[in-house]
Design a protein around this motif. Structure first.
Motif, PDB file in Angstrom:
ATOM      1  N   LYS A  28       0.832  -1.203   0.000  1.00  0.00           N
ATOM      2  CA  LYS A  28       0.000   0.000   0.000  1.00  0.00           C
ATOM      3  C   LYS A  28       0.867   1.254   0.000  1.00  0.00           C
ATOM      4  O   LYS A  28       0.530   2.253  -0.641  1.00  0.00           O
ATOM      5  CB  LYS A  28      -0.935  -0.001   1.210  1.00  0.00           C
ATOM      6  CG  LYS A  28      -2.078  -0.999   1.094  1.00  0.00           C
ATOM      7  CD  LYS A  28      -3.032  -0.898   2.267  1.00  0.00           C
ATOM      8  CE  LYS A  28      -4.196  -1.876   2.114  1.00  0.00           C
ATOM      9  NZ  LYS A  28      -5.121  -1.813   3.262  1.00  0.00           N
ATOM     10  N   SER A  29       1.978   1.201   0.729  1.00  0.00           N
ATOM     11  CA  SER A  29       2.893   2.346   0.739  1.00  0.00           C
ATOM     12  C   SER A  29       3.393   2.634  -0.669  1.00  0.00           C
ATOM     13  O   SER A  29       3.400   3.783  -1.125  1.00  0.00           O
ATOM     14  CB  SER A  29       4.075   2.069   1.677  1.00  0.00           C
ATOM     15  OG  SER A  29       4.983   3.141   1.671  1.00  0.00           O
TER      16      SER A  29
ATOM     17  N   ASP B 131      12.014   9.904  -3.785  1.00  0.00           N
ATOM     18  CA  ASP B 131      12.711   9.652  -2.523  1.00  0.00           C
ATOM     19  C   ASP B 131      11.999   8.559  -1.734  1.00  0.00           C
ATOM     20  O   ASP B 131      12.606   7.568  -1.295  1.00  0.00           O
ATOM     21  CB  ASP B 131      12.747  10.963  -1.724  1.00  0.00           C
ATOM     22  CG  ASP B 131      13.561  10.849  -0.448  1.00  0.00           C
ATOM     23  OD1 ASP B 131      13.993   9.727  -0.117  1.00  0.00           O
ATOM     24  OD2 ASP B 131      13.760  11.866   0.218  1.00  0.00           O
ATOM     25  N   ASN B 132      10.679   8.711  -1.564  1.00  0.00           N
ATOM     26  CA  ASN B 132       9.916   7.754  -0.762  1.00  0.00           C
ATOM     27  C   ASN B 132       9.837   6.381  -1.408  1.00  0.00           C
ATOM     28  O   ASN B 132       9.897   5.352  -0.719  1.00  0.00           O
ATOM     29  CB  ASN B 132       8.504   8.299  -0.514  1.00  0.00           C
ATOM     30  CG  ASN B 132       8.502   9.453   0.473  1.00  0.00           C
ATOM     31  OD1 ASN B 132       9.265   9.464   1.429  1.00  0.00           O
ATOM     32  ND2 ASN B 132       7.640  10.434   0.244  1.00  0.00           N
ATOM     33  N   LEU B 133       9.695   6.334  -2.730  1.00  0.00           N
ATOM     34  CA  LEU B 133       9.669   5.030  -3.409  1.00  0.00           C
ATOM     35  C   LEU B 133      11.002   4.311  -3.241  1.00  0.00           C
ATOM     36  O   LEU B 133      11.043   3.083  -3.055  1.00  0.00           O
ATOM     37  CB  LEU B 133       9.343   5.224  -4.895  1.00  0.00           C
ATOM     38  CG  LEU B 133       7.868   5.469  -5.218  1.00  0.00           C
ATOM     39  CD1 LEU B 133       7.691   5.936  -6.646  1.00  0.00           C
ATOM     40  CD2 LEU B 133       7.045   4.195  -4.963  1.00  0.00           C
ATOM     41  N   GLY B 134      12.107   5.066  -3.310  1.00  0.00           N
ATOM     42  CA  GLY B 134      13.419   4.452  -3.077  1.00  0.00           C
ATOM     43  C   GLY B 134      13.505   3.831  -1.695  1.00  0.00           C
ATOM     44  O   GLY B 134      14.043   2.727  -1.521  1.00  0.00           O
ATOM     45  N   ARG B 135      12.949   4.521  -0.698  1.00  0.00           N
ATOM     46  CA  ARG B 135      12.965   3.988   0.673  1.00  0.00           C
ATOM     47  C   ARG B 135      12.169   2.687   0.762  1.00  0.00           C
ATOM     48  O   ARG B 135      12.576   1.740   1.429  1.00  0.00           O
ATOM     49  CB  ARG B 135      12.383   5.020   1.641  1.00  0.00           C
ATOM     50  CG  ARG B 135      13.209   6.288   1.806  1.00  0.00           C
ATOM     51  CD  ARG B 135      12.462   7.270   2.699  1.00  0.00           C
ATOM     52  NE  ARG B 135      13.021   8.600   2.662  1.00  0.00           N
ATOM     53  CZ  ARG B 135      13.965   9.042   3.480  1.00  0.00           C
ATOM     54  NH1 ARG B 135      14.441   8.240   4.405  1.00  0.00           N
ATOM     55  NH2 ARG B 135      14.424  10.274   3.393  1.00  0.00           N
ATOM     56  N   VAL B 136      11.003   2.675   0.119  1.00  0.00           N
ATOM     57  CA  VAL B 136      10.164   1.472   0.149  1.00  0.00           C
ATOM     58  C   VAL B 136      10.908   0.290  -0.467  1.00  0.00           C
ATOM     59  O   VAL B 136      10.965  -0.807   0.116  1.00  0.00           O
ATOM     60  CB  VAL B 136       8.834   1.718  -0.602  1.00  0.00           C
ATOM     61  CG1 VAL B 136       8.052   0.410  -0.745  1.00  0.00           C
ATOM     62  CG2 VAL B 136       7.991   2.749   0.127  1.00  0.00           C
ATOM     63  N   TYR B 137      11.494   0.493  -1.654  1.00  0.00           N
ATOM     64  CA  TYR B 137      12.174  -0.608  -2.347  1.00  0.00           C
ATOM     65  C   TYR B 137      13.406  -1.079  -1.573  1.00  0.00           C
ATOM     66  O   TYR B 137      13.698  -2.278  -1.538  1.00  0.00           O
ATOM     67  CB  TYR B 137      12.549  -0.184  -3.763  1.00  0.00           C
ATOM     68  CG  TYR B 137      11.349   0.010  -4.666  1.00  0.00           C
ATOM     69  CD1 TYR B 137      10.345  -0.956  -4.730  1.00  0.00           C
ATOM     70  CD2 TYR B 137      11.212   1.155  -5.449  1.00  0.00           C
ATOM     71  CE1 TYR B 137       9.240  -0.788  -5.547  1.00  0.00           C
ATOM     72  CE2 TYR B 137      10.106   1.331  -6.271  1.00  0.00           C
ATOM     73  CZ  TYR B 137       9.127   0.362  -6.311  1.00  0.00           C
ATOM     74  OH  TYR B 137       8.024   0.527  -7.104  1.00  0.00           O
ATOM     75  N   ALA B 138      14.130  -0.151  -0.953  1.00  0.00           N
ATOM     76  CA  ALA B 138      15.292  -0.555  -0.150  1.00  0.00           C
ATOM     77  C   ALA B 138      14.848  -1.368   1.059  1.00  0.00           C
ATOM     78  O   ALA B 138      15.515  -2.329   1.457  1.00  0.00           O
ATOM     79  CB  ALA B 138      16.075   0.676   0.297  1.00  0.00           C
TER      80      ALA B 138
END
Length: 661
Positions: free
Chosen positions: A349-350, A375-382
């Motif tokens: 969902k994020s 930025d936020n998508l990168g955090r989710v994938y990491a």
């Protein structure tokens, strides 16, 4: 003869003491004991008077204790050497705001926002200060003219009109001192009942103190003007009343009574008004975004999610042609909802909500929105171990970076992902870029982080001498910053690297002897393989988890336990790059027949620059009948994670025979 004191050691001791005081202060701040935190920061600043971080922290203490002037002085001191120090700018704005100087506070909020546009605190500060200014000025139709200012001309005219003739006969003239006392004690006009009610609401619990002080002031025996004690009491009581009057005026400016009444009416939840567009949509959304961010910062993602969803529902009900920048509001709220789901651990969902934010921002040509969403998508994938996607999105964000500090963080995170993906040269290159940007930003903490990343990459590349030099630079930075955990970790990595180099030299000296024995060992192994009466073969499959930094450089050891005995401790090594993140590694060794396997004992020796290991599971295959024994783990084996254990005993969770497979 005086004993020689090594300046370097003395400085090192001072830095240790400084770090100790700072640690105490931060602990007191967490406990909201601001007075004790202030005392500890005072001691820290005696050692390092120009430490801007300590000055800002002490300024925060002063604000919490109500000393706005002291807070402002510390904030200004933190800016003496670096006028663009963003923490100092924010703290100065906060101090000015508490002093009621909203216009100057707004100036410094804007200045900080220009330097660090990615920081939410400056945007919220601008909104807060602007709202306070608007409230102070108020609606022109509701401004009541007051008789304030220099009215001496009119007072003199009144005196002429009301002047009475002096009485006949002798009267004792007053001394100048008595005359001053009489003038000083001019009676204040009585407030109306409505004004008293407003003051009571503004002061809250302090109103009872004001009533008591007013009563003391009217006690002529206690405040007799002809006695020194009476005058002292009068002055003290008057100072207390003036302070409360100042606070009343401050809160009146912060939130006029008509605004408080309006908020109370809204809080009653009149359903017929809930669907109507607010008078100022931008202010409504900003206020909610501020509260959502505060909930996320306080570790309340569920509350943040609920408020973001409610606000989104309200914004969706507005017509596009009635509200300017509606799409920007929706994009920001999607970002907030995505961050709330991220904190709640719902990565799917994020990801979905951050993708919505990205799509809207691209459609609106909003660079700020694109930068935020990438930025936020990168955090989710990491977070979920999709490091290649994290790198892809963060690289797309790079052209949108607005400051060296933002760049150093981004380069560092891309480098970390490359390290996890096994792209060690790329990891080193991005570490170098991160270090360069950190130097430009003059940020010591990120210089340390980048140096450690470079050193870790060099270890993986086999450039051990370069890695030692990089770790040594990082160690010096950690000492200057007083970061004891970093010093300990880097010192340990250096020690192991030096041992590895020494061992490499020894290995080179005995290499020829090993080559001579190689053929003989091979013959012995072949002989054992062909011996039907010999020991059994066990094949061990080890699955390393997919979490960030799940892999280990340490030596892994295992012991198999069965109904008929155990295998003894065996080192798992097949000359490959084993135990990397998300890897499946296979090992084979001989042991006496152990019967049905019941458990395994597996762990590592905590060696290497990255010893922490996240083990998913172990599968052991008995070579005699190809029975599979599964041993689930799904936990960290690390001295700084989970329960800090580096060895675990795993019970058998599943048995699959050859026929069943």
């Amino acid at each position: 003869m005086e004993e020689y004191v090594d300046p370097a050691k003395e400085r090192e001791e001072q830095l240790k003491l400084l770090q100790s005081y700072i640690g105490e202060s931060e602990d007191h701040m967490r406990k909201r004991d601001y007075q004790r935190a202030l005392e500890s920061y005072n001691l820290a600043l005696e050692i390092e008077p120009a430490d801007k971080n300590c000055l800002v922290a002490r300024s925060k203490c002063h604000l919490q204790l109500g000393n706005a002037d002291e807070a402002l002085r510390d904030a200004e001191a933190s800016l003496e050497e670096d006028k663009e120090y963003h923490k100092g700018l924010y703290q100065k704005a906060e101090a000015l705001y508490q002093k009621g100087d909203f216009e100057m506070a707004l100036v410094f909020y804007h200045r900080g926002n220009k330097l660090r546009p990615e920081l939410q605190e400056f945007r919220l500060g601008i909104q807060k200060a602007q709202e306070a200014i608007d409230n102070s000025v108020g609606d022109p139709s509701k401004v009541r003219l007051e008789t304030k200012g220099d009215l001496s001309f009119f007072n003199k005219q009144d005196e002429k009109k009301n002047k009475k003739k002096a009485p006949m006969g002798y009267s004792k003239p007053m001394t100048r001192q008595q005359d001053l006392k009489q003038n000083k004690r001019q009676k204040k006009p009585e407030k109306s009942d409505k004004e008293k009610e407003i003051t009571k609401q503004l002061l809250g619990e302090l109103y009872a103190d004001k009533v008591y002080l007013d009563k003391l002031l009217r006690d002529e025996d206690l405040t007799n003007a002809d006695t020194d004690s009476g005058n002292r009491i009068y002055d003290l009581v008057n100072q207390g009343i003036e302070y409360l009057d100042t606070r009343t005026e401050f809160w009146r400016q912060q939130k006029p009574m008509y605004a408080r009444k309006r908020e109370k009416d809204e809080a009653r939840g009149q359903r017929e008004k809930s669907s109507k567009k607010p008078h100022d949509p931008a202010k409504y959304v900003l206020k909610n975004l501020e509260e959502i961010d505060a909930a996320l910062a306080d570790g309340r993602p569920k509350d943040a999610l609920k408020q973001a969803q409610r606000t989104m529902k309200t914004v969706d009900s507005w017509k596009d042609d009635e509200v300017q920048d509606k799409n920007d509001f929706v994009a920001n709220l999607n970002s907030c909802i995505g961050n709330a789901y991220l904190d709640l651990g719902d990565m799917k969902k994020s990801e979905d909500y951050h993708k919505k934010d990205l799509t809207i921002s691209k459609d609106n040509n909003s660079d700020d929105g694109r930068s935020r969403a990438l930025d936020n998508l990168g955090r989710v994938y990491a977070r979920i171990g999709k490091f290649d996607l994290a790198v892809e999105h963060w690289k797309e964000k790079l052209p949108l970076v607005k400051s060296p500090l933002e760049a150093t963080w981004l380069y560092h995170e891309i480098g970390r992902c490359h390290l996890e993906l096994g792209n060690h040269q790329e990891a080193r290159d991005f570490g170098e870029k991160s270090l360069e940007a950190a130097r430009e930003a003059e940020d010591n903490v990120w210089q340390l982080n980048a140096s450690v990343l470079i050193a870790q990459s060099e270890v993986k590349l086999g450039d051990l001498q370069d890695a030692i030099e990089s770790f040594e630079r990082a160690l010096e930075m950690a000492k200057v910053q007083g970061d004891e955990p970093a010093q300990k970790a880097i010192s340990k990595a250096l020690e192991e690297l030096n041992q590895k180099i020494v061992q490499g030299i020894k290995d080179g000296q005995i290499k020829d002897e090993e080559e001579d024995k190689k053929d003989e060992d091979k013959k012995d192994e072949d002989k054992k393989e062909d011996d039907d009466e010999g020991p059994h073969t066990y094949i061990v499959h080890v699955k390393t988890g997919s979490k960030m930094t799940a892999g280990t450089d340490a030596n892994v050891l295992i012991t198999l336990y069965g109904e008929d005995g155990d295998s003894g401790e065996r080192k798992l090594d097949n000359n490959g790059n084993n135990f990397e993140r998300n890897n499946d590694d296979d090992f084979k060794f001989k042991a006496p027949h152990l019967g049905k396997l019941t458990k395994v004992r597996i762990g590592h020796d905590n060696s290497g620059a990255g010893a922490a290991w996240y083990l998913d599971k172990v599968v052991v295959v008995d070579g005699s009948d190809m029975t599979h024994y599964e041993f689930d783990c799904d936990r960290w084996l690390a001295d700084d994670e989970d329960d800090k254990q580096i060895v675990r005993e795993l019970e058998c969770t599943k048995v699959v025979t050859k026929e069943e497979s």
